[in-house]
Design a protein around this motif. Structure first.
Motif, short mmCIF file in Angstrom:
data_model
loop_
_atom_site.label_atom_id
_atom_site.label_comp_id
_atom_site.label_asym_id
_atom_site.label_seq_id
_atom_site.Cartn_x
_atom_site.Cartn_y
_atom_site.Cartn_z
N ARG A 206 0.82 -1.22 0.00
CA ARG A 206 0.00 0.00 0.00
C ARG A 206 0.85 1.27 0.00
NH1 ARG A 206 -5.26 -0.04 4.01
NH2 ARG A 206 -6.82 -0.15 2.35
N ALA A 207 2.02 1.19 0.61
CA ALA A 207 2.88 2.37 0.73
C ALA A 207 3.42 2.83 -0.62
CB ALA A 207 4.05 2.06 1.67
N PHE A 208 3.44 1.93 -1.61
CA PHE A 208 4.07 2.26 -2.90
C PHE A 208 3.10 2.24 -4.07
CE2 PHE A 208 7.10 -0.12 -0.22
CZ PHE A 208 8.03 0.88 0.00
N ALA A 209 1.87 1.78 -3.85
CA ALA A 209 0.96 1.53 -4.97
C ALA A 209 0.06 2.73 -5.27
CB ALA A 209 0.11 0.30 -4.67
N ARG A 210 -0.08 3.02 -6.55
CA ARG A 210 -1.00 4.07 -7.00
C ARG A 210 -2.23 3.47 -7.68
NH1 ARG A 210 1.22 9.22 -7.02
NH2 ARG A 210 3.45 9.31 -6.57
N THR A 211 -2.14 2.22 -8.10
CA THR A 211 -3.28 1.53 -8.73
C THR A 211 -3.44 0.16 -8.09
OG1 THR A 211 -1.93 0.46 -10.44
CG2 THR A 211 -2.76 2.69 -10.93
N PRO A 212 -4.64 -0.42 -8.17
CA PRO A 212 -4.85 -1.77 -7.60
C PRO A 212 -3.92 -2.81 -8.22
CG PRO A 212 -6.95 -0.72 -8.08
CD PRO A 212 -5.89 0.17 -8.67
N GLU A 213 -3.74 -2.73 -9.54
CA GLU A 213 -2.88 -3.70 -10.22
C GLU A 213 -1.44 -3.59 -9.73
OE1 GLU A 213 -6.54 -3.05 -12.40
OE2 GLU A 213 -5.01 -1.64 -11.75
N ARG A 214 -0.98 -2.36 -9.56
CA ARG A 214 0.40 -2.16 -9.09
C ARG A 214 0.54 -2.68 -7.66
NH1 ARG A 214 3.85 3.54 -9.01
NH2 ARG A 214 5.82 2.59 -8.39
N MET A 215 -0.49 -2.48 -6.85
CA MET A 215 -0.44 -2.98 -5.48
C MET A 215 -0.31 -4.50 -5.46
SD MET A 215 -3.02 -2.18 -2.32
CE MET A 215 -3.12 -3.25 -0.88
N ALA A 216 -1.04 -5.18 -6.34
CA ALA A 216 -0.98 -6.64 -6.39
C ALA A 216 0.41 -7.12 -6.79
CB ALA A 216 -2.03 -7.17 -7.37
N VAL A 217 1.02 -6.44 -7.78
CA VAL A 217 2.35 -6.83 -8.24
C VAL A 217 3.40 -6.58 -7.15
CG1 VAL A 217 4.19 -6.32 -9.89
CG2 VAL A 217 1.82 -6.52 -10.68
N ILE A 218 3.32 -5.41 -6.50
CA ILE A 218 4.29 -5.08 -5.44
C ILE A 218 4.13 -6.05 -4.27
CG2 ILE A 218 5.00 -3.33 -3.76
CD1 ILE A 218 4.20 -1.21 -5.84
N ALA A 219 2.88 -6.40 -3.96
CA ALA A 219 2.63 -7.36 -2.88
C ALA A 219 3.29 -8.70 -3.19
CB ALA A 219 1.13 -7.55 -2.68
N MET A 220 3.25 -9.12 -4.46
CA MET A 220 3.92 -10.36 -4.86
C MET A 220 5.43 -10.26 -4.62
SD MET A 220 2.42 -11.96 -8.36
CE MET A 220 0.68 -12.14 -8.65
N VAL A 221 6.01 -9.13 -5.02
CA VAL A 221 7.45 -8.94 -4.85
C VAL A 221 7.83 -8.98 -3.38
CG1 VAL A 221 9.37 -7.32 -5.17
CG2 VAL A 221 7.69 -7.65 -7.01
N ILE A 222 7.05 -8.29 -2.54
CA ILE A 222 7.33 -8.26 -1.10
C ILE A 222 7.16 -9.66 -0.50
CG2 ILE A 222 6.49 -7.39 1.13
CD1 ILE A 222 5.86 -4.74 -0.32
N GLY A 223 6.15 -10.38 -0.96
CA GLY A 223 5.95 -11.75 -0.49
C GLY A 223 7.12 -12.65 -0.87
N MET A 224 7.61 -12.49 -2.08
CA MET A 224 8.77 -13.29 -2.53
C MET A 224 10.02 -12.96 -1.71
SD MET A 224 8.25 -13.22 -6.67
CE MET A 224 6.85 -14.04 -7.44
N LEU A 225 10.22 -11.67 -1.42
CA LEU A 225 11.36 -11.27 -0.59
C LEU A 225 11.22 -11.86 0.82
CD1 LEU A 225 11.77 -7.51 -1.61
CD2 LEU A 225 13.27 -9.43 -2.22
N SER A 226 9.98 -11.94 1.32
CA SER A 226 9.74 -12.53 2.65
C SER A 226 10.11 -14.01 2.65
CB SER A 226 8.26 -12.36 3.04
OG SER A 226 7.88 -11.02 3.08
N ILE A 227 9.73 -14.71 1.58
CA ILE A 227 10.04 -16.14 1.48
C ILE A 227 11.55 -16.36 1.41
CG2 ILE A 227 9.88 -18.17 -0.02
CD1 ILE A 227 7.28 -17.67 1.43
N LEU A 228 12.20 -15.66 0.50
CA LEU A 228 13.64 -15.85 0.32
C LEU A 228 14.42 -15.41 1.56
CD1 LEU A 228 13.94 -14.55 -3.37
CD2 LEU A 228 13.98 -16.93 -2.60
#
Length: 267
Positions: A206-228
């Motif tokens: 939410r801190a970086f997203a300006r559109t719903p689609e961008r929020m979904a993509v950024i959430a994926m990236v953050i989730g992947m960083l959490s996993i790794l």
């Protein structure tokens, strides 16, 4: 020797499979303020484990069945005079308690409760990977197919009605997707941490997203960083992998919001 013979590779692939489904779905959980709903569905998963062991069926099938029943029941009762926070609280904690009690009645099977409560991502096998990725791709496909309708029903139910979209139907579709994610995630992070993997990446994005689609993509990236980061940290510090993944996600959430604060003050 196959690459999949390495349990670390299997763990990473399992985590990434979970994230590509949980992150975009988590955005809808955040937008709709369904955090407690996700928690209730996840808690019901343990009852599904107990039933699967009792009737000697697949854990995935047992968890998915109970999660679907929970999701559909809550969706059906929504807006019918029930105080939803109270109802969800009762269903979440009672289903978890019934699950714990039911497991104790299966003496012929040795059950590692910690693995189901907090996950055991390092024990993921090839067959588990197939189930996780098939489930994740089904959720992603469902969200892609219904994205516009789900978004309209979430942001403006009146506009949805005017456009011929049923918010109630979209709520049920979300509930089904959530049940599928819970069934996929139980092996990775366990019943008590599934809601965290749904919420934390989406809330951080939410801190970086300006559109719903961008929020979904950024959430994926953050989730992947959490996993790794979680898997690497668990090995470095010899800590439980599932909870460590969530801890890394929580730290990323803090960093994301600090960045947002600094940005806001700089303007």
């Amino acid at each position: 020797m196959s690459l999949l013979d390495d349990f670390i590779v299997r763990a990473v692939l399992a985590g990434l499979g979970l994230v590509i489904a949980a992150a975009p779905l988590g955005c809808f959980v955040v937008w709709r303020r369904m955090a407690y709903f996700g928690d209730a569905t996840a808690h019901a998963a343990l009852l599904g484990v107990a039933l699967a062991l009792t009737f000697n069926i697949s854990i995935f099938a047992g968890v998915l069945s109970v999660a679907l029943i929970m999701a559909v029941t809550v969706s059906a009762l929504a807006g019918r005079g029930f105080a939803m926070d109270t109802l969800l609280g009762v269903m979440a904690h009672s289903s978890l308690a019934f699950g714990l009690v039911a497991v104790s009645f299966v003496p012929s099977v040795r059950v590692d409760l910690m693995a189901y409560l907090f996950g055991d991502i390092l024990a993921v096998g090839r067959s588990d990977l197939v189930v996780i990725w098939l489930g994740a791709l089904m959720v992603v496909g469902l969200l892609y197919w219904r994205w516009s309708a789900l978004l309209t029903a979430t942001l403006n139910p009146d506009l949805a009605y005017a456009s011929g979209i049923s918010p109630k139907r979209e709520q049920i579709i979300l509930s089904l997707a959530l049940a599928l994610v819970v069934a996929v995630a139980i092996k990775v992070v366990g019943t008590l941490l599934i809601a965290a993997m749904l919420l934390i990446p989406a809330a951080s994005a939410r801190a970086f997203a300006r559109t719903p689609e961008r929020m979904a993509v950024i959430a994926m990236v953050i989730g992947m960083l959490s996993i790794l980061g979680g898997i690497q940290s668990a090995f470095t510090f010899d800590t439980p992998t599932g909870p460590t993944i969530v801890c890394v996600g929580a730290l990323l959430f803090v960093v994301a919001n600090l960045v947002r604060l600094v940005r806001g003050q700089a303007k």
